[in-house]
Design an enzyme around this catalytic site. Sequence first.
Site, PDB file in Angstrom:
ATOM      1  N   HIS A   1      38.685  36.361  33.105  1.00  0.00           N
ATOM      2  CA  HIS A   1      38.228  37.220  34.434  1.00  0.00           C
ATOM      3  C   HIS A   1      38.722  38.672  34.155  1.00  0.00           C
ATOM      4  O   HIS A   1      39.509  38.948  33.672  1.00  0.00           O
ATOM      5  CB  HIS A   1      38.926  36.659  35.564  1.00  0.00           C
ATOM      6  CG  HIS A   1      38.082  37.114  36.781  1.00  0.00           C
ATOM      7  ND1 HIS A   1      38.402  38.427  37.216  1.00  0.00           N
ATOM      8  CD2 HIS A   1      37.137  36.524  37.710  1.00  0.00           C
ATOM      9  CE1 HIS A   1      37.636  38.447  38.324  1.00  0.00           C
ATOM     10  NE2 HIS A   1      37.014  37.505  38.557  1.00  0.00           N
TER      11      HIS A   1
ATOM     12  N   GLY B   1      33.661  41.981  44.591  1.00  0.00           N
ATOM     13  CA  GLY B   1      34.162  42.506  45.730  1.00  0.00           C
ATOM     14  C   GLY B   1      33.686  43.769  46.378  1.00  0.00           C
ATOM     15  O   GLY B   1      34.298  44.109  47.166  1.00  0.00           O
TER      16      GLY B   1
ATOM     17  N   ASN C   1      35.930  30.728  43.320  1.00  0.00           N
ATOM     18  CA  ASN C   1      36.954  31.713  42.663  1.00  0.00           C
ATOM     19  C   ASN C   1      37.944  32.053  43.788  1.00  0.00           C
ATOM     20  O   ASN C   1      37.745  33.188  44.270  1.00  0.00           O
ATOM     21  CB  ASN C   1      36.761  32.765  41.688  1.00  0.00           C
ATOM     22  CG  ASN C   1      37.907  33.532  41.302  1.00  0.00           C
ATOM     23  OD1 ASN C   1      39.103  32.868  41.219  1.00  0.00           O
ATOM     24  ND2 ASN C   1      37.648  34.315  40.554  1.00  0.00           N
ATOM     25  N   TRP C   2      39.199  31.325  44.053  1.00  0.00           N
ATOM     26  CA  TRP C   2      39.938  31.882  45.309  1.00  0.00           C
ATOM     27  C   TRP C   2      40.965  32.828  44.861  1.00  0.00           C
ATOM     28  O   TRP C   2      41.577  33.651  45.805  1.00  0.00           O
ATOM     29  CB  TRP C   2      40.751  30.714  45.794  1.00  0.00           C
ATOM     30  CG  TRP C   2      39.868  29.700  47.051  1.00  0.00           C
ATOM     31  CD1 TRP C   2      38.398  29.821  47.215  1.00  0.00           C
ATOM     32  CD2 TRP C   2      40.177  29.104  48.108  1.00  0.00           C
ATOM     33  NE1 TRP C   2      38.064  29.395  48.123  1.00  0.00           N
ATOM     34  CE2 TRP C   2      39.254  28.739  48.805  1.00  0.00           C
ATOM     35  CE3 TRP C   2      41.589  28.671  48.395  1.00  0.00           C
ATOM     36  CZ2 TRP C   2      39.140  27.818  49.850  1.00  0.00           C
ATOM     37  CZ3 TRP C   2      41.719  27.984  49.525  1.00  0.00           C
ATOM     38  CH2 TRP C   2      40.388  27.499  50.274  1.00  0.00           C
ATOM     39  N   LYS C   3      40.940  33.229  43.618  1.00  0.00           N
ATOM     40  CA  LYS C   3      41.911  34.445  43.220  1.00  0.00           C
ATOM     41  C   LYS C   3      43.336  34.014  43.763  1.00  0.00           C
ATOM     42  O   LYS C   3      43.696  32.748  43.941  1.00  0.00           O
ATOM     43  CB  LYS C   3      41.429  35.690  43.604  1.00  0.00           C
ATOM     44  CG  LYS C   3      39.798  35.733  43.270  1.00  0.00           C
ATOM     45  CD  LYS C   3      39.580  37.203  43.239  1.00  0.00           C
ATOM     46  CE  LYS C   3      37.836  37.217  42.649  1.00  0.00           C
ATOM     47  NZ  LYS C   3      37.350  38.577  42.549  1.00  0.00           N
TER      48      LYS C   3
ATOM     49  N   GLU D   1      29.977  38.646  34.769  1.00  0.00           N
ATOM     50  CA  GLU D   1      30.268  39.482  36.273  1.00  0.00           C
ATOM     51  C   GLU D   1      30.424  40.810  36.005  1.00  0.00           C
ATOM     52  O   GLU D   1      31.458  41.130  35.393  1.00  0.00           O
ATOM     53  CB  GLU D   1      31.696  38.802  36.770  1.00  0.00           C
ATOM     54  CG  GLU D   1      31.624  37.381  36.897  1.00  0.00           C
ATOM     55  CD  GLU D   1      32.881  37.083  37.924  1.00  0.00           C
ATOM     56  OE1 GLU D   1      32.527  36.321  39.009  1.00  0.00           O
ATOM     57  OE2 GLU D   1      33.950  37.215  37.360  1.00  0.00           O
TER      58      GLU D   1
ATOM     59  N   GLU E   1      39.753  40.725  36.193  1.00  0.00           N
ATOM     60  CA  GLU E   1      40.952  41.122  36.748  1.00  0.00           C
ATOM     61  C   GLU E   1      42.094  40.489  35.875  1.00  0.00           C
ATOM     62  O   GLU E   1      43.386  41.366  35.664  1.00  0.00           O
ATOM     63  CB  GLU E   1      41.040  40.478  38.078  1.00  0.00           C
ATOM     64  CG  GLU E   1      40.019  40.991  39.191  1.00  0.00           C
ATOM     65  CD  GLU E   1      39.652  40.064  40.265  1.00  0.00           C
ATOM     66  OE1 GLU E   1      40.420  38.819  40.334  1.00  0.00           O
ATOM     67  OE2 GLU E   1      38.645  40.507  40.971  1.00  0.00           O
TER      68      GLU E   1
ATOM     69  N   SER F   1      29.865  39.820  44.101  1.00  0.00           N
ATOM     70  CA  SER F   1      29.304  39.726  45.397  1.00  0.00           C
ATOM     71  C   SER F   1      28.266  38.774  45.742  1.00  0.00           C
ATOM     72  O   SER F   1      27.396  39.188  46.505  1.00  0.00           O
ATOM     73  CB  SER F   1      29.026  41.503  45.735  1.00  0.00           C
ATOM     74  OG  SER F   1      30.061  42.015  45.578  1.00  0.00           O
TER      75      SER F   1
HETATM   76  P1  PGA Z   1      33.676  38.303  44.397  1.00  0.00           P
HETATM   77  O1  PGA Z   1      34.450  38.090  43.196  1.00  0.00           O
HETATM   78  O2  PGA Z   1      32.374  37.298  44.769  1.00  0.00           O
HETATM   79  O3  PGA Z   1      34.461  38.458  45.582  1.00  0.00           O
HETATM   80  O4  PGA Z   1      32.705  39.585  44.094  1.00  0.00           O
HETATM   81  C1  PGA Z   1      33.778  37.181  42.451  1.00  0.00           C
HETATM   82  C2  PGA Z   1      34.561  37.130  41.145  1.00  0.00           C
HETATM   83  O5  PGA Z   1      35.446  38.000  40.924  1.00  0.00           O
HETATM   84  O6  PGA Z   1      34.847  35.869  40.574  1.00  0.00           O
END
Ligand code: PGA
Length: 246
Positions: free
Chosen positions: A93, A169, A10-12, A163, A95, A208
């Site tokens: 997600h 992160g 997931n490159w966001k 998640e 976010e 993470s």
């Molecule tokens: P992360 O993000 O691996 O940087 O913790 C995962 C995600 O939000 O899908």
Amino acid sequence: MNRRKLVVGNWKMNGLRAQLGEIEAIGALATDHPAAEIGLCVPATLIGAADAIKGAAFIGAQDCHMKDNGAHTGCLSAAMLAEAGASWTIIGHSERREDQGETDADVAAKALAAQAAGLKVILCVGESLSVRDAGDAENVVSAQLLASLPEGAAADWLAIAYEPIWAIGTGRIPTMEQVAAMHGALRSALESCIGSEAGAMRILYGGSMNGENAAELMAVPDVDGGLVGGASLTAAKFAPVIAAAG
Ligand code: PGA
């Protein structure tokens, strides 16, 4: 039930054309690891270019609108993303649930819109730190999953990603016991809703995940792969995660 491992980057909001070389290298890693299904969810601006160099990886989007078209400035429909070259999309997600206020009902509607356009879906759920600390994470996340689950949910087009928000992160991950308990609870919740189809549905862990912890996480019962943010941004970092999946 033998579920093929699914590992998705997931490159966001990361990635310009300068990073196409990384996408090509990740596609080559997928070609080298055919036992697992490997994908990369890139910014929509890169989907077309990524699709041309993706090797055995699939290219995905990170969201879609719930409507087919209309007056929604700045939004992208599932059909647009599919036409650009996406074959999957992330939906719900944390976010987006937090930053854009997406509700469980929005998430279910978006997942259905994606499926109607031929996209497969990774549907995300997960608890905040306060819910985890209150000791109620399994119940809360199971309820969130059931409320977000689209009609006709089936393993050939839908995967779940658990998640924990506090692990995204941060470099912090749950214990393997906590991961096992959550994935088991989510499998049971799915069974209560879609019966035996639940046994075929992949439940990914995200938050993470990296080259150091991926093998241990993916060995936990009911962990069928990973949704990987930071550790998917370069082929060098993503390689050991992909290798851990087979
Ligand atoms: P992360 O993000 O691996 O940087 O913790 C995962 C995600 O939000 O899908």
